[in-house]
Design a protein around this motif. Structure first.
Motif, PDB file in Angstrom:
ATOM      1  N   VAL A  84      35.482 -98.650  78.702  1.00 47.27           N
ATOM      2  CA  VAL A  84      35.271 -97.753  79.839  1.00 47.27           C
ATOM      3  C   VAL A  84      36.612 -97.308  80.414  1.00 47.27           C
ATOM      4  O   VAL A  84      36.802 -96.126  80.753  1.00 47.27           O
ATOM      5  CB  VAL A  84      34.403 -98.444  80.915  1.00 47.27           C
ATOM      6  CG1 VAL A  84      34.439 -97.662  82.233  1.00 47.27           C
ATOM      7  CG2 VAL A  84      32.958 -98.577  80.432  1.00 47.27           C
ATOM      8  N   MET A  87      38.042 -94.618  78.338  1.00 52.90           N
ATOM      9  CA  MET A  87      37.326 -93.357  78.525  1.00 52.90           C
ATOM     10  C   MET A  87      37.656 -92.704  79.864  1.00 52.90           C
ATOM     11  O   MET A  87      37.560 -91.482  80.001  1.00 52.90           O
ATOM     12  CB  MET A  87      35.831 -93.576  78.370  1.00 52.90           C
ATOM     13  CG  MET A  87      35.406 -93.966  76.957  1.00 52.90           C
ATOM     14  SD  MET A  87      35.920 -92.803  75.666  1.00 52.90           S
ATOM     15  CE  MET A  87      34.818 -91.413  76.017  1.00 52.90           C
ATOM     16  N   THR A  88      38.062 -93.483  80.863  1.00 50.98           N
ATOM     17  CA  THR A  88      38.545 -92.843  82.100  1.00 50.98           C
ATOM     18  C   THR A  88      39.825 -92.059  81.822  1.00 50.98           C
ATOM     19  O   THR A  88      40.059 -91.005  82.422  1.00 50.98           O
ATOM     20  CB  THR A  88      38.800 -93.873  83.224  1.00 50.98           C
ATOM     21  OG1 THR A  88      39.874 -94.755  82.878  1.00 50.98           O
ATOM     22  CG2 THR A  88      37.557 -94.689  83.530  1.00 50.98           C
ATOM     23  N   ASP A  91      38.768 -88.878  80.162  1.00 51.53           N
ATOM     24  CA  ASP A  91      38.282 -87.963  81.196  1.00 51.53           C
ATOM     25  C   ASP A  91      39.422 -87.230  81.891  1.00 51.53           C
ATOM     26  O   ASP A  91      39.306 -86.044  82.229  1.00 51.53           O
ATOM     27  CB  ASP A  91      37.471 -88.749  82.247  1.00 51.53           C
ATOM     28  CG  ASP A  91      35.983 -88.735  81.977  1.00 51.53           C
ATOM     29  OD1 ASP A  91      35.501 -87.840  81.259  1.00 51.53           O
ATOM     30  OD2 ASP A  91      35.281 -89.616  82.517  1.00 51.53           O
ATOM     31  N   GLY A 259      27.448 -92.352  84.209  1.00 44.31           N
ATOM     32  CA  GLY A 259      28.811 -92.820  84.442  1.00 44.31           C
ATOM     33  C   GLY A 259      29.019 -93.465  85.781  1.00 44.31           C
ATOM     34  O   GLY A 259      30.082 -94.044  86.030  1.00 44.31           O
ATOM     35  N   LEU A 263      32.832 -92.722  85.185  1.00 45.68           N
ATOM     36  CA  LEU A 263      33.019 -91.825  84.044  1.00 45.68           C
ATOM     37  C   LEU A 263      32.314 -90.510  84.312  1.00 45.68           C
ATOM     38  O   LEU A 263      31.339 -90.452  85.082  1.00 45.68           O
ATOM     39  CB  LEU A 263      32.420 -92.438  82.783  1.00 45.68           C
ATOM     40  CG  LEU A 263      33.032 -93.728  82.238  1.00 45.68           C
ATOM     41  CD1 LEU A 263      32.196 -94.238  81.075  1.00 45.68           C
ATOM     42  CD2 LEU A 263      34.477 -93.508  81.807  1.00 45.68           C
ATOM     43  N   SER A 264      32.761 -89.458  83.653  1.00 42.53           N
ATOM     44  CA  SER A 264      32.010 -88.210  83.679  1.00 42.53           C
ATOM     45  C   SER A 264      30.722 -88.394  82.880  1.00 42.53           C
ATOM     46  O   SER A 264      30.648 -89.258  81.993  1.00 42.53           O
ATOM     47  CB  SER A 264      32.838 -87.083  83.054  1.00 42.53           C
ATOM     48  OG  SER A 264      32.966 -87.292  81.650  1.00 42.53           O
ATOM     49  N   ALA A 267      31.542 -88.232  79.140  1.00 39.02           N
ATOM     50  CA  ALA A 267      32.171 -89.424  78.583  1.00 39.02           C
ATOM     51  C   ALA A 267      31.170 -90.557  78.464  1.00 39.02           C
ATOM     52  O   ALA A 267      31.171 -91.309  77.475  1.00 39.02           O
ATOM     53  CB  ALA A 267      33.352 -89.850  79.445  1.00 39.02           C
ATOM     54  N   CYS A 268      30.296 -90.682  79.453  1.00 37.42           N
ATOM     55  CA  CYS A 268      29.267 -91.717  79.422  1.00 37.42           C
ATOM     56  C   CYS A 268      28.349 -91.510  78.217  1.00 37.42           C
ATOM     57  O   CYS A 268      28.021 -92.455  77.487  1.00 37.42           O
ATOM     58  CB  CYS A 268      28.474 -91.691  80.719  1.00 37.42           C
ATOM     59  SG  CYS A 268      27.182 -92.954  80.832  1.00 37.42           S
TER      60      CYS A 268
END
Length: 450
Positions: A84, A87-88, A91, A259, A263-264, A267-268
């Motif tokens: 996660v 992934m931030t 984003d 998210g 997260l967006s 992305a989620c």
């Protein structure tokens, strides 16, 4: 207003939730007793606040009871937190999933220089990097320091050409987070995940522990495990994070809430797209960008699980039912069986698989040979059509007795004696041009060396 004698809907709902909580606690108590679990927690979210149960003892030597806010080490489920975090960064445009990791970590060295140049963040998150699992003797202060031990790690396959669960890959992801945020992995996790989600019952650092109630690990005989360690270098892979079932479930809920503000939505969603199919099936069916995907008899379930000497955890979520299940316990050898029973109770469904019907293997010669990973060697032989495997510790040279491999389907087998610490995992061979090139024992791969 309700009529005289008519129950209010909110009271009906509260009564139902209390009944569900009592039923879950009764089930958890019975399962923990039967499996020899010293202490455990379970939490379920299904459209509201978590229903939480806590049973047993947090520390058998001190007689401290387990309660819902007692922290337990969760092991490799921390890898999902690291994913996660990566992934931030995606984003924010700081990391490209398909760019070479060396763009961000030029000091990354592996035994195979070409692989070191080509491995990407996508490979790291999807367990397709080919980087060996790595050693567990971590005495480094942070993931960036731990990278120096990877220079002699052999590749199991070229990046993107297969699957193998890898602690080392996730440590690289943690180092990437530290480099791109300018923060330690611990601080990035606190600022980017825990605080936005309102999670307070968690810790990754020794200095945080005095402010929490803590459980310690217990062996199968109920004795306390020593030492109780927090190895910071491999923290992103699961050596340090302590949590409760309730906070773990709230973390997992972000995947059902687009998210959760961490997260967006894009992305989620991307994190839950399968990237690779596993050769084995009893650990997971497919790996995504962080979570695994499993088929619970037609019910799609995502999640992650983990074990270390201090505890065990499993986090699952079902998008179609909107349900999150989290189980943590302080008796690592029984953590996965316990989580499986809780998941079956809550979800009403379990993974299905064929069972072996014979000990005879057709064409065993295609599998025979020696397979190597950094910490284990597997010698696969056959006699009278029965395939067997012997495990050897690389560091000590100690070998296990031979274990028969019972055919399942394709190139999958079930060890006649469990080789996975109570998890019940299967073993599979990856075959190319009629001959095995590696094996996967549950989650971990080893390459064929002869």
């Amino acid at each position: 207003m309700p009529k005289v004698g008519e129950r209010r809907p909110d009271l009906d709902r509260a009564d139902a939730e209390r009944r569900d909580s009592i039923a879950m606690e009764d089930m958890l108590t019975e399962a923990a007793r039967r499996l020899g679990v010293t202490g455990a927690q379970a939490a379920v979210i299904a459209g509201g606040e978590p229903r939480v149960a806590a049973v047993g003892t947090a520390n058998a030597e001190l007689g401290i009871p387990m309660d819902p806010r007692t922290l337990i080490q969760i092991g490799s489920t921390a890898k999902l937190h690291t994913a996660v975090l990566v992934m931030t960064l995606v984003d924010e445009g700081l990391v490209d999933l398909d760019a070479p990791v060396r763009r961000y970590l030029p000091e990354l060295r592996l035994a195979d220089e070409e692989a070191a140049r080509s491995v990407t963040p996508r490979h790291l998150l999807s367990m397709t990097s080919g980087i060996d699992n790595g050693r567990y003797d971590d005495d480094h202060d942070d993931p960036l320091g731990y990278l120096s031990t990877f220079a002699d790690l052999d590749m199991l396959f070229a990046p993107g050409d297969g699957y193998s669960y890898s602690n080392a890959s996730t440590v690289v992801s943690g180092a990437l987070v530290a480099r791109m945020t300018g923060l330690s992995w611990d601080e990035a996790l606190r600022r980017r995940v825990f605080e936005p989600l309102g999670l307070r019952d968690r810790a990754t650092l020794w200095e945080e522990l005095p402010y929490h109630r803590i459980a310690v690990g217990h062996a199968p005989d109920g004795s306390v495990v020593r030492p109780w360690a927090l190895a910071r270098g491999s923290g992103p892979a699961g050596s340090t994070l302590c949590s409760t079932a309730a906070d773990l479930a709230r973390f997992g809920e972000l995947f059902l809430r687009d998210g959760g503000g961490v997260l967006s939505p894009g992305a989620c969603a991307a994190m839950q797209v399968p990237q690779v199919a596993l050769p084995t099936r009893r650990f997971a069916d497919e790996w995504c960008l962080g979570p695994y995907r499993r088929d619970f008899s037609g019910l799609e379930v995502f999640g992650h699980s983990g074990t270390n000497l201090g505890g065990s955890s499993t986090l699952l979520w079902s998008p179609s039912t909107g349900t999150v299940v989290a189980v943590v316990c302080n008796t690592p050898h029984a953590g996965y069986p316990l989580a499986a029973e809780v998941a079956a109770h809550v979800l009403g469904s379990v993974p299905e698989d064929v069972e072996p019907v014979t000990r005879q293997t057709a064409d065993p010669g295609r599998y025979e040979g020696r397979y190597a990973a950094c910490d284990l060697r597997y010698d696969v032989t056959s006699a009278d059509g029965v395939l067997t495997v012997t495990l050897e510790e690389a560091a000590t040279g100690r070998s296990s007795p031979p274990v028969a491999l019972l055919p399942l389907d394709g190139d999958r087998f079930l060890p006649e004696v469990d080789l996975s610490g109570g998890r019940g995992w299967d073993l599979a061979f990856v075959v190319e041009d009629g001959s095995a090139v590696r094996l996967v024992s549950g989650a971990f791969a080893a390459r064929r060396v002869r």
